[in-house]
Scaffold this motif. Structure first.
Motif, PDB file in Angstrom:
ATOM      1  N   VAL A 116      47.346 -11.728  35.322  1.00  0.00           N
ATOM      2  CA  VAL A 116      47.846 -13.013  35.810  1.00  0.00           C
ATOM      3  C   VAL A 116      47.454 -14.165  34.890  1.00  0.00           C
ATOM      4  CG1 VAL A 116      45.835 -13.530  37.270  1.00  0.00           C
ATOM      5  CG2 VAL A 116      48.094 -14.408  37.907  1.00  0.00           C
ATOM      6  N   LEU A 117      46.382 -14.008  34.121  1.00  0.00           N
ATOM      7  CA  LEU A 117      45.941 -15.080  33.231  1.00  0.00           C
ATOM      8  C   LEU A 117      46.799 -15.181  31.977  1.00  0.00           C
ATOM      9  CD1 LEU A 117      42.058 -14.618  33.449  1.00  0.00           C
ATOM     10  CD2 LEU A 117      43.510 -16.195  34.742  1.00  0.00           C
ATOM     11  N   SER A 118      47.595 -14.155  31.700  1.00  0.00           N
ATOM     12  CA  SER A 118      48.408 -14.176  30.478  1.00  0.00           C
ATOM     13  C   SER A 118      49.462 -15.271  30.510  1.00  0.00           C
ATOM     14  CB  SER A 118      49.078 -12.812  30.264  1.00  0.00           C
ATOM     15  OG  SER A 118      49.998 -12.526  31.314  1.00  0.00           O
ATOM     16  N   ASP A 173      47.686 -21.268  29.857  1.00  0.00           N
ATOM     17  CA  ASP A 173      47.204 -21.744  28.561  1.00  0.00           C
ATOM     18  C   ASP A 173      45.847 -21.100  28.278  1.00  0.00           C
ATOM     19  OD1 ASP A 173      45.612 -23.661  26.769  1.00  0.00           O
ATOM     20  OD2 ASP A 173      47.627 -24.514  26.651  1.00  0.00           O
ATOM     21  N   TRP A 174      45.630 -20.681  27.042  1.00  0.00           N
ATOM     22  CA  TRP A 174      44.394 -19.964  26.707  1.00  0.00           C
ATOM     23  C   TRP A 174      43.157 -20.812  26.956  1.00  0.00           C
ATOM     24  CZ3 TRP A 174      41.135 -21.943  22.972  1.00  0.00           C
ATOM     25  CH2 TRP A 174      41.665 -22.909  22.121  1.00  0.00           C
ATOM     26  N   ARG A 175      43.315 -22.130  26.976  1.00  0.00           N
ATOM     27  CA  ARG A 175      42.164 -23.001  27.220  1.00  0.00           C
ATOM     28  C   ARG A 175      41.758 -23.034  28.693  1.00  0.00           C
ATOM     29  NH1 ARG A 175      45.076 -27.725  23.878  1.00  0.00           N
ATOM     30  NH2 ARG A 175      46.775 -26.697  25.013  1.00  0.00           N
ATOM     31  N   GLU A 176      42.562 -22.437  29.562  1.00  0.00           N
ATOM     32  CA  GLU A 176      42.280 -22.479  30.995  1.00  0.00           C
ATOM     33  C   GLU A 176      41.450 -21.292  31.480  1.00  0.00           C
ATOM     34  OE1 GLU A 176      45.737 -23.212  33.392  1.00  0.00           O
ATOM     35  OE2 GLU A 176      46.652 -24.474  31.858  1.00  0.00           O
ATOM     36  N   HIS A 177      41.088 -20.401  30.587  1.00  0.00           N
ATOM     37  CA  HIS A 177      40.269 -19.250  30.990  1.00  0.00           C
ATOM     38  C   HIS A 177      39.552 -18.714  29.767  1.00  0.00           C
ATOM     39  CE1 HIS A 177      43.105 -16.326  29.187  1.00  0.00           C
ATOM     40  NE2 HIS A 177      44.039 -17.175  29.587  1.00  0.00           N
ATOM     41  N   ARG A 221      32.675 -25.736  38.364  1.00  0.00           N
ATOM     42  CA  ARG A 221      32.363 -27.098  37.920  1.00  0.00           C
ATOM     43  C   ARG A 221      31.453 -27.094  36.698  1.00  0.00           C
ATOM     44  NH1 ARG A 221      32.681 -27.669  43.543  1.00  0.00           N
ATOM     45  NH2 ARG A 221      30.482 -27.140  43.840  1.00  0.00           N
ATOM     46  N   ALA A 222      30.627 -26.067  36.564  1.00  0.00           N
ATOM     47  CA  ALA A 222      29.695 -26.001  35.436  1.00  0.00           C
ATOM     48  C   ALA A 222      30.335 -25.436  34.173  1.00  0.00           C
ATOM     49  CB  ALA A 222      28.483 -25.150  35.817  1.00  0.00           C
ATOM     50  N   ALA A 223      31.218 -24.448  34.332  1.00  0.00           N
ATOM     51  CA  ALA A 223      31.723 -23.721  33.167  1.00  0.00           C
ATOM     52  C   ALA A 223      33.224 -23.848  32.956  1.00  0.00           C
ATOM     53  CB  ALA A 223      31.357 -22.235  33.290  1.00  0.00           C
ATOM     54  N   GLY A 224      33.958 -24.336  33.959  1.00  0.00           N
ATOM     55  CA  GLY A 224      35.408 -24.392  33.836  1.00  0.00           C
ATOM     56  C   GLY A 224      36.019 -23.007  33.913  1.00  0.00           C
ATOM     57  N   GLY A 225      37.339 -22.953  33.833  1.00  0.00           N
ATOM     58  CA  GLY A 225      38.020 -21.670  33.848  1.00  0.00           C
ATOM     59  C   GLY A 225      39.020 -21.561  34.976  1.00  0.00           C
ATOM     60  N   THR A 226      39.365 -20.325  35.321  1.00  0.00           N
ATOM     61  CA  THR A 226      40.358 -20.037  36.355  1.00  0.00           C
ATOM     62  C   THR A 226      39.813 -18.960  37.281  1.00  0.00           C
ATOM     63  OG1 THR A 226      42.221 -20.612  34.913  1.00  0.00           O
ATOM     64  CG2 THR A 226      42.705 -19.189  36.787  1.00  0.00           C
ATOM     65  N   VAL A 227      40.032 -19.148  38.578  1.00  0.00           N
ATOM     66  CA  VAL A 227      39.535 -18.209  39.587  1.00  0.00           C
ATOM     67  C   VAL A 227      40.643 -17.230  39.962  1.00  0.00           C
ATOM     68  CG1 VAL A 227      38.547 -17.980  41.903  1.00  0.00           C
ATOM     69  CG2 VAL A 227      37.947 -19.952  40.470  1.00  0.00           C
TER      70      VAL A 227
END
Length: 300
Positions: free
Chosen positions: A217-219, A222-226, A272-278
């Protein structure tokens, strides 16, 4: 005795996936099948030309509905949606709400290169994610997965939090638990495992590890979101066998209800500490609003 409500004849011989009306089925499909697309989009066909002449005056010409065909892989097509009102859904044993019905093939052709069970696994995950259900092709039963059963979450981030920083970071989110020290890999590589034990509700385990592959699903993001660092936050219930029980015991359900907000709070803190996607246990993205709702469930 009232006979069971009929399924549209077009779905005879097919498994039927029931999703709440208006659900984005393409988004759900692309979480597991990256190339899913409409071969035929659902909608309304253009009506035939209005007949002319005095005897046709006042006759309305309605557009006929077009049932969609959603290809998830070569030769593997879902047909729908077929609208189903709440009363009919209830009569079928499905959740009592307006639904969209989709027909799924019972078998996938060998040339489709879809692993055995993948389509059924996706349908179950999609039904659980949305609060829908599944009617097997033989119509002998109905499957309604419990959405609350999938509380594990993973944050995919480009930033690894250091082991020495994680305990004070997540401690407020795990109030009421006994929080052990973070264990680290023997080779000194980044990563950790942290366990929070609750008196009656099992344990929440937080594990950070780098993955060679991230969920499909992460594909589409945007690569910066995970990133490759997975913060896996899982619940270990007092009786692990209850995870497979249908239905689970009342004690298991109570413990799960109490722990679920803590899982979401931990993930929110790490986010909040590391960012990314859940991503949830079904392989679907969990947005910020949903995560906040999960975290606040115990407060309502």
């Amino acid at each position: 005795m009232t006979p069971p409500a009929p399924v549209p004849p077009a779905l005879d011989g097919l498994h039927v996936l029931a999703l709440p009306a208006g659900t984005d089925v393409v988004g759900l499909a692309r979480a597991w099948f990256a190339d899913a697309r409409w071969e035929r989009e659902p909608g309304l066909a253009q009506p035939a030309a209005r007949p002319t002449g005095a005897r046709f005056r006042g006759i309305a010409v309605e557009a006929a509905p077009v049932v969609g065909a959603l290809a998830v892989a070569p030769g593997v097509v879902l047909v729908g949606p077929h609208p189903c009102d709440a009363a009919t859904a209830r009569a079928l044993g499905l959740p009592a709400r307006d639904a969209d019905l989709y027909g799924l093939p019972v078998r996938t052709p060998a040339e489709a290169q879809v692993p055995a069970g993948l389509l059924a696994g996706w349908a179950t995950a999609a039904a659980r994610r949305t609060g829908g259900g599944i009617l097997p092709a033989d119509r002998a039963s109905v499957v309604v997965p419990d959405p609350a059963a999938a509380l594990d979450l993973t944050l995919w981030s480009a930033v690894p939090v250091a082991a020495q920083d994680v305990v004070p970071l997540v401690r407020p989110a795990l109030s009421g638990s006994r929080l052990g020290p973070a264990s680290v890999p023997a080779d000194g590589a980044p990563g950790f495992t942290l366990t929070a034990t609750f008196p009656y509700d099992g344990a929440v385990v937080v594990r950070l590890a780098r993955a060679a592959q991230v969920p499909l699903v992460l594909s589409g993001l945007d690569w910066r979101e995970h990133g490759p660092w997975g913060y896996h936050v899982t619940w270990e219930p007092p009786d692990p066998l209850q995870l497979q029980a249908e239905p689970p015991s009342q004690q298991h359900v109570v413990a799960r209800t109490r722990v679920a907000p803590a899982v979401a709070r931990v993930v929110g803190t790490l986010w909040r500490a590391a960012g990314g996607t859940v991503v949830d246990a079904g392989g679907f993205v969990v947005g910020r609003a949903e995560l906040d709702e999960r975290a606040g469930a115990a407060l309502r």
